[in-house]
Write an enzyme that holds these catalytic residues in place. Structure first.
Site, PDB file in Angstrom:
ATOM      1  N   HIS A   1     -53.683   8.299 -12.982  1.00 48.87           N
ATOM      2  CA  HIS A   1     -53.317   9.535 -12.276  1.00 48.87           C
ATOM      3  C   HIS A   1     -54.447  10.015 -11.368  1.00 48.87           C
ATOM      4  CE1 HIS A   1     -49.579  10.467 -14.487  1.00 48.87           C
ATOM      5  NE2 HIS A   1     -50.155   9.768 -15.445  1.00 48.87           N
TER       6      HIS A   1
ATOM      7  N   CYS B   1     -48.263   5.997 -11.844  1.00 49.14           N
ATOM      8  CA  CYS B   1     -47.882   5.793 -13.241  1.00 49.14           C
ATOM      9  C   CYS B   1     -46.450   5.282 -13.343  1.00 49.14           C
ATOM     10  CB  CYS B   1     -48.157   7.048 -14.064  1.00 49.14           C
ATOM     11  SG  CYS B   1     -48.450   6.654 -15.793  1.00 49.14           S
TER      12      CYS B   1
ATOM     13  N   GLU C   1     -54.312  11.975  -8.976  1.00 42.66           N
ATOM     14  CA  GLU C   1     -54.149  13.397  -8.620  1.00 42.66           C
ATOM     15  C   GLU C   1     -54.993  14.302  -9.518  1.00 42.66           C
ATOM     16  OE1 GLU C   1     -51.977  11.559 -10.213  1.00 42.66           O
ATOM     17  OE2 GLU C   1     -50.644  12.683 -11.551  1.00 42.66           O
TER      18      GLU C   1
HETATM   19  N1  GLN Z   1     -43.369   6.887 -19.195  1.00 44.11           N
HETATM   20  C1  GLN Z   1     -44.377   5.980 -18.714  1.00 44.11           C
HETATM   21  C2  GLN Z   1     -45.315   5.556 -19.828  1.00 44.11           C
HETATM   22  O1  GLN Z   1     -45.463   6.257 -20.816  1.00 44.11           O
HETATM   23  C3  GLN Z   1     -45.161   6.589 -17.556  1.00 44.11           C
HETATM   24  C4  GLN Z   1     -45.935   7.794 -17.904  1.00 44.11           C
HETATM   25  C5  GLN Z   1     -46.389   8.591 -16.717  1.00 44.11           C
HETATM   26  O2  GLN Z   1     -45.835   8.490 -15.630  1.00 44.11           O
HETATM   27  N2  GLN Z   1     -47.379   9.439 -16.912  1.00 44.11           N
HETATM   28  O3  GLN Z   1     -45.940   4.535 -19.707  1.00 44.11           O
END
Ligand code: GLN
Length: 554
Positions: free
Chosen positions: A521, A395, A523
């Site tokens: 994600h 992310c 994970e």
């Molecule tokens: N802050 C970034 C976004 O909102 C990444 C979010 C995250 O790592 N879950 O796109």
């Protein structure tokens, strides 16, 4: 999931409900006890789900700072939930949903919405019966789908907390509504050991059970967290003073890993006891062979690697709970001990990255929000990219890899994300179109499962072994497709895309031995029985890297 009727329960039946409450102190591991019991019941052919009721007023934990509440776990249906749901999914290898996590905030929100609609027909709206009825309705919701033999409900917090009272009252009423054959309460307490006296102490347990009894709930089983085995006289004492049978006092010794707990509970016959008390005839022993195989691989590694985890919440490991657990699953799959070296992104800069990262076999740049520690993450990516160290960006970690590549390879030296620099000249990471008008913070990100197509002949395709995948998301920003051609021309491969929206989901660098970043994600989908391929392959790449390092040294 077992079809009803193969489980020892009659073909048409109402589910049985088990409640797990906690006393004496928080952090005793109700989620792990609930998950372990669920695992044992599932391994006996029963279909089980777990839900968590949290007493706080937030509608969900989505707006909570990770320092406050640890990781926010996201389900396929896009619910932002408590991290215990991650344990449920990892232990049971089933998916959960919005219905599996309810907070006081959500309960009140529903009741107040109903009141505004005039649904209470002019009545005064009160905690009892309106709030408790809404709690009961939510508790019974999953059971009413007809999919489950057993519904386990974990009540967050400790009995005696003001916020917990309506939940405990709802449990009291439900026992009355459903009958004691259909509902069972397990109370988890602490039996501390006083080293100066050389004794285990039962008084805190007695007090916390008394508190529960004062609210009208008699626990059926007491699970005692302890650092030392519970001798028969202590069990007898707890049974006598807490009004339960002696074989309903279960010892829960501190374990080497949370994944030992199902086997410890099986040894204590918790599953047998529960089924007996709920009047379920089931003569299948829990088949835990596969689980034991996992534990055996986890505890007897033949390889050893060190992974750097670069993040800004590293002081609180719970903020990265699912990542840590995914490494445990992937480590076991590779018979490899994965040691995590925690690297605070704020402590990293270009000129100290060699010193901080050079001994590592792989680097994971973690998810996150906001400006703090950003340049450290970018420095980490630069170092591992230039030094051929296996890289995995999740992310925000993937977004930082894109910024680093734009700045140092494409030559857009001012490239940034509009999350941190709204005025940047090269917004290579930009707010998603549909996010531009969103003002509310709660539940408004791109959340939950989205489809992704992996590109043929890429590392992503090799790792997944298939074209169509689905992964969970939690972000507002995305790769800016305006720069796609520049990236491709400079050697980055976009190896996963959401075909519907065109959003970039996976990036990789074929010129590097192992460099992959994902907007989602992974994970959140790794389980004991199904370790996530991205983690399994990252660990494999790190093992290979550590071996080539050894070879070049000798
Ligand atoms: N802050 C970034 C976004 O909102 C990444 C979010 C995250 O790592 N879950 O796109």
């Amino acid at each position: 999931m077992s079809a009803h009727g193969q489980s020892g329960l009659p073909p048409t039946h109402n589910p049985k409900y088990i409640f797990v409450t906690g006393g004496v102190t928080s952090s005793l591991g109700k989620g792990i006890i609930a998950s372990s019991l669920a695992k044992l019941l599932q391994s006996r052919g029963l279909s089980v789900t777990i839900q968590k009721f949290d007493p706080y007023i937030n509608i969900d934990p989505g707006t909570l700072n990770p320092y406050e509440h640890g990781e926010c776990y996201v389900t396929d249906d896009g619910a932002e939930t408590d991290l215990d749901l991650g344990h449920y999914e990892r232990f049971l290898n089933v998916t959960t949903s919005q219905a599996n996590n309810v907070t006081t905030g959500r309960i009140y929100n529903n009741v107040i919405t109903n009141e505004r609609r005039g649904n209470y027909l002019g009545k005064t709206v009160q905690v009892i019966p309106h709030i408790t009825d809404e709690i009961k309705r939510n508790i019974l919701q999953l059971g009413e789908t007809g999919k489950y033999d057993i519904v386990i409900t974990e009540l967050g917090g400790c009995v005696g907390d003001i916020e917990s009272l309506p939940f405990v009252e709802a449990v009291r009423q439900l026992k009355w509504d459903l009958g004691s054959d259909n509902l069972l309460t397990i109370h988890l307490t602490l039996v501390p050991y006083l080293s100066s006296a050389g004794e285990l102490k039962t008084k805190p347990t007695q007090h916390s059970v008394k508190m529960l009894q004062q609210s009208g709930v008699q626990p059926d089983i007491i699970v005692c967290r302890t650092e030392h085995p519970l001798p028969a006289d202590i069990r007898r004492k707890i049974a006598l003073f807490c009004n339960v049978e002696q074989n309903s006092v279960i010892e829960a010794m501190d374990a080497e890993t949370i994944y030992d707990v199902p086997l410890l509970m099986q040894k204590e016959r918790l599953d047998q006891r529960v089924l007996y008390m709920l009047d379920v005839y089931n003569d299948q022993d829990a088949d835990m062979e596969e689980w034991k195989g996992f534990l055996d691989r986890f505890k007897n590694p033949t390889e050893n690697i060190k992974i750097g985890l670069v993040g800004k919440y590293v002081e609180l490991k719970d903020a990265y709970k699912s990542i840590i657990e995914s490494f445990i699953h992937a480590g076991a799959a590779n018979k490899c001990k994965v040691s995590i070296e925690w690297i605070h992104s704020e402590s990293l800069q270009i000129d100290n990255s060699a010193e901080k990262l050079q001994g590592l076999d792989g680097v994971l740049v973690a998810p996150g929000f906001g400006e703090r520690g950003i340049e450290g993450k970018i420095a980490a990516v630069k170092y591992v990219r230039e030094n051929n160290i296996p890289f995995f960006g999740i992310c925000l970690g993937m977004q930082m890899a894109c910024i680093e590549f734009a700045r140092n390879v494409i030559g857009l030296t001012e490239a940034h994300s509009t999350e941190m620099h709204p005025e940047t000249q090269f917004p290579v990471i930009d707010l998603m179109e549909e996010q531009k008008t969103v003002t509310d913070k709660g539940g408004t990100m791109r959340l939950g499962a989205y489809a992704c197509k992996t590109k043929d002949k890429t590392l992503a395709r090799k790792i997944y072994g298939k074209a169509n995948i689905s992964e969970r998301h939690r972000h507002r920003w995305e790769f800016n497709n305006k720069y796609l051609k520049d990236y491709e021309a400079a050697g980055m491969v976009i190896s996963g895309v959401n075909l519907e929206s065109g959003l970039v989901e996976i990036i990789e660098l074929p010129s590097h031995p192992y460099f992959i970043g994902v907007q989602f994600h992974p994970e959140l989908k790794s389980t004991v029985m199904a370790p996530h391929p991205l983690f399994v392959n990252f660990v494999k790449a790190a093992i290979d890297f550590s071996k080539t390092k050894e070879l070049t040294k000798s």
